[in-house]
Design an enzyme around this catalytic site. Structure first.
Site, PDB file in Angstrom:
ATOM      1  N   THR A   1       0.796  -1.231   0.000  1.00 20.22           N
ATOM      2  CA  THR A   1       0.000   0.000   0.000  1.00 20.22           C
ATOM      3  C   THR A   1       0.822   1.271   0.000  1.00 20.22           C
ATOM      4  O   THR A   1       0.410   2.264  -0.599  1.00 20.22           O
ATOM      5  CB  THR A   1      -0.968  -0.019   1.199  1.00 20.22           C
ATOM      6  OG1 THR A   1      -1.923  -1.053   0.977  1.00 20.22           O
ATOM      7  CG2 THR A   1      -1.666   1.295   1.417  1.00 20.22           C
TER       8      THR A   1
ATOM      9  N   SER B   1       1.775   3.652  -7.359  1.00 15.86           N
ATOM     10  CA  SER B   1       1.580   4.910  -8.088  1.00 15.86           C
ATOM     11  C   SER B   1       0.466   5.778  -7.519  1.00 15.86           C
ATOM     12  O   SER B   1       0.255   6.877  -7.994  1.00 15.86           O
ATOM     13  CB  SER B   1       1.296   4.616  -9.564  1.00 15.86           C
ATOM     14  OG  SER B   1       2.209   3.677 -10.066  1.00 15.86           O
TER      15      SER B   1
ATOM     16  N   ILE C   1      -2.661   5.668  -7.863  1.00 12.52           N
ATOM     17  CA  ILE C   1      -3.637   6.055  -8.889  1.00 12.52           C
ATOM     18  C   ILE C   1      -4.961   5.353  -8.664  1.00 12.52           C
ATOM     19  O   ILE C   1      -5.013   4.150  -8.393  1.00 12.52           O
ATOM     20  CB  ILE C   1      -3.115   5.682 -10.291  1.00 12.52           C
ATOM     21  CG1 ILE C   1      -1.870   6.516 -10.611  1.00 12.52           C
ATOM     22  CG2 ILE C   1      -4.182   5.907 -11.366  1.00 12.52           C
ATOM     23  CD1 ILE C   1      -1.222   6.125 -11.923  1.00 12.52           C
TER      24      ILE C   1
ATOM     25  N   HIS D   1      -7.431   4.209 -10.918  1.00 15.99           N
ATOM     26  CA  HIS D   1      -7.549   4.007 -12.360  1.00 15.99           C
ATOM     27  C   HIS D   1      -8.981   4.164 -12.826  1.00 15.99           C
ATOM     28  O   HIS D   1      -9.918   3.908 -12.078  1.00 15.99           O
ATOM     29  CB  HIS D   1      -7.048   2.608 -12.726  1.00 15.99           C
ATOM     30  CG  HIS D   1      -5.584   2.433 -12.519  1.00 15.99           C
ATOM     31  ND1 HIS D   1      -4.658   2.866 -13.435  1.00 15.99           N
ATOM     32  CD2 HIS D   1      -4.888   1.885 -11.500  1.00 15.99           C
ATOM     33  CE1 HIS D   1      -3.435   2.583 -12.977  1.00 15.99           C
ATOM     34  NE2 HIS D   1      -3.551   1.989 -11.808  1.00 15.99           N
TER      35      HIS D   1
ATOM     36  N   LYS E   1       1.451  -1.409 -17.457  1.00 12.37           N
ATOM     37  CA  LYS E   1       0.908  -0.132 -17.890  1.00 12.37           C
ATOM     38  C   LYS E   1       2.013   0.845 -18.260  1.00 12.37           C
ATOM     39  O   LYS E   1       1.736   1.930 -18.745  1.00 12.37           O
ATOM     40  CB  LYS E   1       0.030   0.462 -16.774  1.00 12.37           C
ATOM     41  CG  LYS E   1      -1.258  -0.325 -16.521  1.00 12.37           C
ATOM     42  CD  LYS E   1      -2.176   0.442 -15.575  1.00 12.37           C
ATOM     43  CE  LYS E   1      -3.546  -0.183 -15.469  1.00 12.37           C
ATOM     44  NZ  LYS E   1      -3.579  -1.346 -14.542  1.00 12.37           N
TER      45      LYS E   1
ATOM     46  N   ARG F   1       4.546  -5.356  -6.152  1.00 15.28           N
ATOM     47  CA  ARG F   1       3.156  -5.763  -6.296  1.00 15.28           C
ATOM     48  C   ARG F   1       3.090  -7.291  -6.276  1.00 15.28           C
ATOM     49  O   ARG F   1       3.957  -7.942  -6.827  1.00 15.28           O
ATOM     50  CB  ARG F   1       2.562  -5.352  -7.631  1.00 15.28           C
ATOM     51  CG  ARG F   1       2.598  -3.930  -8.060  1.00 15.28           C
ATOM     52  CD  ARG F   1       3.839  -3.525  -8.768  1.00 15.28           C
ATOM     53  NE  ARG F   1       3.717  -3.192 -10.169  1.00 15.28           N
ATOM     54  CZ  ARG F   1       4.705  -2.712 -10.897  1.00 15.28           C
ATOM     55  NH1 ARG F   1       5.888  -2.515 -10.366  1.00 15.28           N
ATOM     56  NH2 ARG F   1       4.540  -2.430 -12.176  1.00 15.28           N
TER      57      ARG F   1
ATOM     58  N   SER G   1      -2.091  -4.323  -9.815  1.00  9.57           N
ATOM     59  CA  SER G   1      -2.849  -3.201 -10.356  1.00  9.57           C
ATOM     60  C   SER G   1      -4.129  -3.733 -10.994  1.00  9.57           C
ATOM     61  O   SER G   1      -4.090  -4.704 -11.715  1.00  9.57           O
ATOM     62  CB  SER G   1      -1.995  -2.493 -11.397  1.00  9.57           C
ATOM     63  OG  SER G   1      -2.681  -1.395 -11.925  1.00  9.57           O
TER      64      SER G   1
ATOM     65  N   CYS H   1       7.835  20.917  10.590  1.00 10.08           N
ATOM     66  CA  CYS H   1       8.328  20.562   9.261  1.00 10.08           C
ATOM     67  C   CYS H   1       8.272  21.824   8.429  1.00 10.08           C
ATOM     68  O   CYS H   1       7.192  22.272   8.048  1.00 10.08           O
ATOM     69  CB  CYS H   1       7.470  19.461   8.649  1.00 10.08           C
ATOM     70  SG  CYS H   1       7.676  19.261   6.866  1.00 10.08           S
TER      71      CYS H   1
END
Lengths: 120, 486, 417
Positions: B44, B48, B50, B52, B257, B320, B346, B411
Site C-alpha cells: 500500500t 503509483s 492512482i 484508475h 501499464k 506488487r 494493479s 516541518c
C-alpha cells in the site's frame, strides 16, 4: 630512519612536505617557505591541538555544554582529556567561560565552557 | 457458529482495511492483524497512488468487475474518511501513428466496462493541459474519472474508523498458524495464531498482500503462488509541479501499464514504475537499482520535457503481488471460512472499496448464506487530520487561537505544526514514519534535515520514551545509539 | 492578526542576520530580527569546533562563542528579536511578511527586508544512490545536532561520504565521542574541505580519505549494514568497473553539499543557477529594490566571517535605503570567466561604496591570477582550491577606474599560472 609525509597548513598552498627522521635529526624537503619547515618539525617533535568537546549538564535546557581547551595541548593527551570529560557533570545554569578544569595536564591551559546552558 | 460471527482479517493494506471496515457495519466481531507496526506499510505505501479509470481491464476478468466500481466509490469514501482524492484525469498517450488503434480499442473497452466520459484528444488538447508534454504526441485517450490519492491514508483512516466502530487492531503481530477443525463443511477455520496471541474465529479474510500465498498455505487453502513484481520510482520536488496536470500513461505493453508521469496529491511529480518480476523469495527486496532508476529517467524523459532530476526528493521501490494469471483471487476456498482477497496487483488500490462490498454482499451473505445484521450505530465518518492551508493566514490565526501548538511549525518544507504531529500520535502514530504518513511532515525536499530531530523529540515526549528508543518504522530502525555523555 | 510596521525586517537569525540587524540598529534604524528557532545563532549553536572569527574578531572561537558575541551585540543594541516565528509568506506587491507563532499570525510591514535564510543540506535521497533506505543514514548537520545538542550518537561504526568541512569535522567529533569512523570518500580527485581540517580531523585520527571514490549502493533493510564504494575517473567522474568494494558500517554520514534556501522569494527574485542562490548586487540588493540578502542563501560561503561581513554590507545598504530612499546609481553585470564557479555579487553598483568579491575557483591551482575587469585588478593567489573562497576587495578607487574605463560589464576570471 623514518619517513613521513605531512601537508603544511600554515598557508593555502598546502605544501606536501617530506620529513626524514633519524633520531633527533630531521631533514625536511618540499617546503616552499621556512614556515613549512617549522610547522613540520613541531608536528613531529611536539604536536599540539586545541580540543573541543562536550560535558554533561544536569537540570539544563540542553543535556550538554560544549567546551574547549584554551590553548593547544599535546596531541597524545587528547583521548585522556575526553576520558576526563566523561566524568564531568555540571549543574545548570552554566556560563560561557566557566572553567571545567584548571591547568589541564600542567599545560597552563584550562578547559572552559563555550556555550551557555540555562536552567530548564 | 454461535452468536455473532468472528472474523479475522489478515493484512492492513488498502484491501484488508476496507474489508475490515465494511465488516464493522454489521454485527460482526472483527480483528485486523498485520506484521508491520502500522497500517498500510506493505504494498500500500509504495505504488503509483492512482485511482484508475477501470477502462482497460478485460470485462471477463475479476479485476474488471471491481475496478470501475471501486473508482466511483472513492468519492464517498474520501468524504467519509477524510483522505484526499484528486480527480485529475488520465491520458494514455500515442506517440506513434501505429499506437492510435490502441487508443480506439481503449474506447471500446471503456464502454464495455461502463466507464463514461472517455474521449480521444488531439495533440493541441493534451499540450494545453500539459505544457511540457513531448510535442510529438499524436493523440491521447482521456479518462476524466481517473484520479490520485494517498493510499496509506486510505488504510490508516479506514483502520481508525473501523476501530471507532468496534474493530480490534493488532499491528506488529506475525501470523504463524491458521488452526482448522473438522465440521459439516469439511475443513473449517477455527482460529489464528500469531507470535503474540491466539484469536479464535469463524472466518479468515486473507488480504496479506505479498504473503497471501503463505497465509493460504498455513490454512491448506488454495492461493496461487505470488511473486513480487518490483516497480522503481523517482519523486520530484513540487517546485516542478506545474509542468503536468494529468496522469500520463504511455501506450501499455502486454506486461505492464508502463512508466508513468503523474502529479502527487501534495503537488510533486511521481515518475515510475518499472516492472521487474522477481523470485518468490524476494518479497522483502525493495531495493532500487541503477538500471531501474535509469529506465525511469529514460522513459519519462521521452514523454515529458523539463524533468529536472536534480530536484529529486526521493527514490523508492514498491512490490506488487503478481500471480501467473495476472488477476485478483477473490472468494471462498476449499477450507470453509477461509476467504481470499489476494493477488492484488494493479488496479488493487482502485478496486479495494468494491472488493470490500463484494466480500460482504456476495461472499458472506450470498454464497455462504450468512445472515448479517446491519448496525444502526455504525459511524462512517472519521474526522480528517487537521491541515492548514498554504495561503490563508486567517485560518492559521483561528487555529493558533484554538491551540497555540498550531503556531509551532516543525516541518518547514511542508509547514506542518506541532499540533498536527501531536494529533497524529494521539491517533496512532508511534514512529517517525507513522507521523510522516499521517501529516506529511518529513515528506518534503529537505527529507527530515530540519525536522527529524524535533519530530523524534515530540514522539519521545508524547510516548514517554527516551529519544534513542524512537524508531523510523517496524524492526531494527532506531534513530540513535547510545548517549554521548551518560 | 497583529500588524507591525518597522523600518527593517531581517528574516533568519544566524550569522548573517545577526550582523545585518546589528548594523541596521547601529546606523539608527528600527529593526526586528525574526527567527524560527527559539533563539538566534543558527547552526553556530551546534558547531562546537573552533576556527570561527579569525577575520572578524582576530581570535579563534568556537561556533557558540561566535554566536554569543553577536547575541551580546544584539542585547546591547536593544535589537528586537522575535524568536519562534515562522514565515508563511513574503508578499512582494504589498511588501508584507506574514509569520505565525504561538500567539498567532503577525503581518510585518517593513520598508526594507533582509533575507538571511541560510542554506540546507543536500539530503541522501537527492543523490539517487540505489539500494535500500535503512535507518542510520544522516546528513552531517543532523548528526551534529543529535551529538552536540541532544547527547546521542547516531550509531557505532560510521563512514563519511563527502570531504566537505562539515563531514571532516563530524569524522573527528564522532571519533572523539567514541564511534569508529572507518573512512571518508570524496567523489572529486581533490578534497572538499580546508587543508587544516584534513590534517586535524582525518590524519590525526588515521581516518583514511579516499579521493575519486563514492558510495554506489547501500545495503541493509532495517538498519544500514554496509555500503558499496567505487572508484571514479578524475576528470569525467565515471564509475570504474571492477573497483567496487563493500564496507561494513551501521552509519553513513553525508556531507554532499549545501543548497541555498530561498523558497520564500525565489518565485519573484532572480536566482543565479551557478550559485543556486539569490542574485545580489554590490549592496546585497536583490532584483527587488526593497529586498536585500546576505549569507548562505546567496552563495555557500566557507568562513562564517565572510557571512558576517556580507550581513553588515546588507544592513548598511538597507539602512541607506530606509534613510535616503532608493537611489539608482546604475549598475553593470558581473560575468564569470575561466575557472570561476560560485561568485557574488553579480552586479556592480556604480557608486563609490566599496565591496568584496567572493569567488570559488573551479579547480585546484598552485598559482592563479585573479583578473577583474579587464584591467581593474590583477592579483596572484597561491594554493587555489574550490573549497576555499578567494575574497577580493573593491575600493572606491577601483570603482572610479571602472567608471573611467566605461566598462559595461565586469569579467571575473582566474588564469592558471
Amino acid at each position: 630512519m623514518e619517513k613521513r609525509k605531512i601537508t603544511c597548513i600554515s598557508c593555502p598552498l598546502g605544501c606536501e612536505i617530506e620529513a626524514e627522521i633519524d633520531g633527533d635529526e630531521i631533514k625536511i624537503t618540499g617546503n616552499r617557505c621556512p614556515r613549512g619547515k617549522e610547522y613540520v618539525i613541531n608536528e613531529i617533535k611536539d604536536p599540539k591541538r586545541v580540543v573541543t568537546s562536550n560535558v554533561k549538564v544536569t537540570d539544563g535546557e540542553y543535556p550538554l555544554a560544549s567546551v574547549k581547551t584554551t590553548g593547544a595541548i599535546p596531541k597524545d593527551k587528547i583521548f585522556l582529556l575526553v576520558e576526563k570529560l566523561r566524568e564531568v557533570e555540571l549543574q545548570a545554569p552554566v556560563t560561557i567561560g566557566q572553567v571545567v578544569f584548571h591547568n589541564l595536564f600542567d599545560t597552563g591551559f584550562d578547559v572552559v565552557v563555550t556555550r551557555p546552558v540555562e536552567k530548564r | 457458529m454461535n452468536g455473532i460471527p468472528k472474523v479475522v482479517v489478515i493484512g492492513a493494506g488498502v484491501v484488508g482495511t476496507l474489508i475490515a471496515r465494511e465488516l464493522t457495519k454489521y454485527n460482526i466481531s472483527v480483528t485486523l492483524i498485520d506484521k508491520e507496526e502500522d497500517a498500510g506499510w506493505g504494498v500500500t505505501k509504495a505504488n503509483s497512488a492512482i485511482l484508475h479509470g477501470g477502462y482497460d481491464d478485460p470485462v471477463d476478468s475479476v479485476r474488471g468487475r471491481f475496478a470501475a466500481k471501486g473508482n466511483q466509490q472513492y468519492t464517498q469514501l474520501s468524504e467519509e474518511l477524510g483522505f484526499e482524492v484528486k480527480r485529475i484525469g488520465s491520458y494514455v498517450l500515442a506517440f506513434e501513428d501505429e499506437d492510435i488503434p490502441h487508443l480506439e480499442e481503449l474506447m471500446e473497452k471503456a464502454q464495455a466496462n461502463g466507464v463514461t466520459g472517455c474521449e480521444i484528444h488531439s495533440n493541441e488538447e493534451i499540450v494545453k493541459r500539459n505544457p511540457n508534454i513531448n510535442p510529438s504526441v499524436k493523440a491521447g485517450f482521456w479518462c476524466p474519472s481517473a484520479g490520485i490519492t494517498e493510499p496509506w491514508m486510505v488504510a490508516i483512516s479506514a483502520v481508525e474508523n473501523a476501530v471507532l466502530n468496534g474493530m480490534v487492531f493488532r499491528p506488529g503481530e506475525q501470523v504463524q498458524a491458521i488452526e482448522l477443525e473438522e465440521s459439516d463443511q469439511g475443513k473449517t477455520v477455527k482460529g489464528v495464531r500469531t507470535d503474540k496471541a491466539y484469536y479464535s474465529c469463524d472466518f479468515v479474510i486473507n488480504a496479506a498482500g505479498l504473503y497471501a500465498d503463505k497465509i493460504a498455505q498455513m490454512a491448506g487453502a488454495y492461493c496461487p503462488v505470488l511473486h513480487p513484481r518490483k516497480g522503481e520510482y523517482i519523486l520530484l520536488d513540487k517546485k516542478l509541479g506545474a509542468i503536468i496536470t494529468n496522469i500520463l500513461f504511455p501506450v501499455p505493453t502486454k506486461d505492464s501499464k508502463g512508466v508513468l508521469v503523474l502529479p502527487t496529491v501534495d503537488g510533486g511529480i511521481l515518475l515510475g514504475p518499472t516492472a521487474k518480476d522477481m523470485d518468490v523469495d524476494q518479497k522483502e527486496d525493495t531495493t532500487t537499482s541503477a538500471e531501474g532508476l535509469a529506465e525511469v529517467r529514460q522513459k519519462t524523459n521521452a514523454m515529458v520535457t523539463g524533468l529536472d532530476f536534480s530536484q529529486t526528493v526521493k527514490i523508492f521501490a514498491g512490490l506488487r503481488p503478481e500471480d501467473s494469471q495476472k488477476d485478483f483471487v477473490i472468494g471462498t476456498t476449499e477450507v470453509y471460512g477461509f476467504i481470499n482477497a489476494a493477488a492484488m496487483r494493479s488496479p488493487g488500490l482502485t478496486a479495494a472499496p468494491a472488493i470490500a462490498v463484494h466480500i460482504v454482499e456476495k461472499v458472506l451473505k450470498e454464497e455462504l448464506g450468512l445472515e448479517l445484521e446491519k448496525r444502526d450505530d455504525f459511524n462512517p465518518v472519521l474526522a480528517p487530520y487537521p491541515t492548514l492551508p498554504e495561503d490563508d493566514p486567517q485560518v492559521w490565526e483561528q487555529m493558533v487561537q484554538k491551540d497555540p501548538r498550531f503556531g509551532k511549525v516543525v516541518c518547514v518544507c511542508n509547514k506542518i505544526t506541532e499540533a498536527q504531529i501531536v494529533e497524529a500520535i494521539r491517533r496512532g502514530a508511534r514512529t517517525i514514519d507513522g507521523v510522516k504518513f499521517r501529516t506529511r511532515a518529513g515528506f518534503g525536499r529537505c527529507q527530515g534535515g530540519f525536522c527529524l530531530a524535533r519530530i523524534a523529540e515530540i514522539l519521545a515526549r508524547e510516548l514517554d520514551k527516551p529519544l534513542n528508543e524512537i524508531k523510523y518504522r517496524t524492526g531494527n530502525t532506531k534513530l540513535l545509539s547510545g548517549r554521548v555523555r551518560a | 492578526m497583529k500588524e507591525i510596521t518597522v523600518d527593517a525586517l531581517v528574516i533568519g537569525g544566524g550569522a548573517a542576520g545577526m550582523a545585518a540587524a546589528v548594523e541596521l540598529t547601529q546606523l539608527g534604524c528600527d529593526a526586528i530580527l525574526i527567527e524560527r528557532e527559539d533563539r538566534t545563532g543558527g547552526v553556530l549553536n551546534q558547531c562546537i569546533h573552533n576556527g570561527f572569527g579569525l577575520h572578524v574578531f582576530k581570535e579563534e572561537l568556537t561556533g557558540p562563542e561566535y554566536a554569543d558575541r553577536y547575541k551580546h551585540q544584539i542585547c546591547d543594541n536593544r535589537i528586537k528579536v522575535h524568536p519562534d516565528q515562522f514565515v508563511l509568506k513574503v508578499d512582494p506587491d504589498k511588501r508584507e511578511v506574514i509569520t505565525v507563532g504561538v500567539e498567532g499570525v503577525t503581518c510585518y510591514k517593513p520598508k526594507a527586508l533582509v533575507m538571511t535564510t541560510g542554506a540546507r543540506e543536500r539530503p541522501f535521497s537527492n543523490l539517487r544512490i540505489p539500494g535500500t533506505r535503512p535507518a542510520g543514514i544522516y546528513t552531517a548537520g543532523v548528526a551534529q545536532k543529535f551529538v552536540n545538542l541532544q547527547n546521542y550518537l547516531p550509531g557505532k561504526n560510521a563512514y563519511v561520504l563527502g570531504s566537505g568541512d562539515i563531514g571532516l569535522i563530524m569524522a573527528r567529533r564522532l571519533t572523539l565521542e567514541g564511534m569508529n569512523v572507518l573512512g571518508v570518500a570524496e567523489l572529486m580527485p581533490h578534497s572538499g574541505g580546508l587543508a587544516r581540517n584534513i590534517a586535524q580531523c582525518l590524519n590525526d585520527y588515521n581516518i583514511p580519505l579516499e579521493l575519486s571514490t563514492s558510495v554506489v549502493e547501500v545495503h541493509g533493510k532495517e538498519r544500514l549494514e554496509s555500503i558499496t564504494l567505487m572508484k571514479f575517473t578524475p576528470d569525467t567522474l565515471q564509475p570504474i568497473d571492477g573497483t567496487q568494494r563493500e564496507v561494513v558500517c551501521d552509519t553513513l554520514i553525508l556531507s554532499v553539499g549545501l543548497l541555498p534556501q530561498n523558497e520564500l522569494i525565489e518565485d519573484f527574485v532572480q536566482v543565479d543557477p551557478v550559485n543556486k542562490g539569490v542574485m545580489v548586487d554590490s549592496h546585497q540588493r536583490t532584483s527587488h529594490p526593497w529586498i536585500f540578502a546576505a549569507g548562505n542563501n546567496v552563495a555557500v560561503y566557507d568562513l562564517v566571517d565572510f557571512v558576517t561581513l556580507e550581513g553588515i554590507q546588507a544592513g548598511k545598504a538597507a539602512a541607506r535605503m530606509i534613510q535616503e530612499g532608493f537611489t539608482d546609481c546604475g549598475q553593470i553585470p558581473i560575468v564569470r570567466g575561466n575557472n570561476v564557479g560560485a561568485l557574488t555579487p553579480l552586479f556592480c553598483c556604480l557608486d563609490e561604496a566599496p565591496f568584496k568579491f567572493y569567488i570559488r575557483p573551479t579547480k585546484n591551482m598552485d598559482k592563479g591570477r585573479v583578473k577583474i575587469g579587464p584591467g581593474v585588478i590583477q592579483k596572484v593567489e597561491m594554493g587555489l582550491k574550490p573549497s576555499e573562497m578567494v575574497d577580493i576587495q573593491i575600493t572606491a578607487e577601483h570603482k572610479e577606474k571602472i567608471k573611467e574605463m566605461g566598462l559595461t560589464q565586469i569579467l571575473v576570471e582566474i588564469e592558471e599560472v
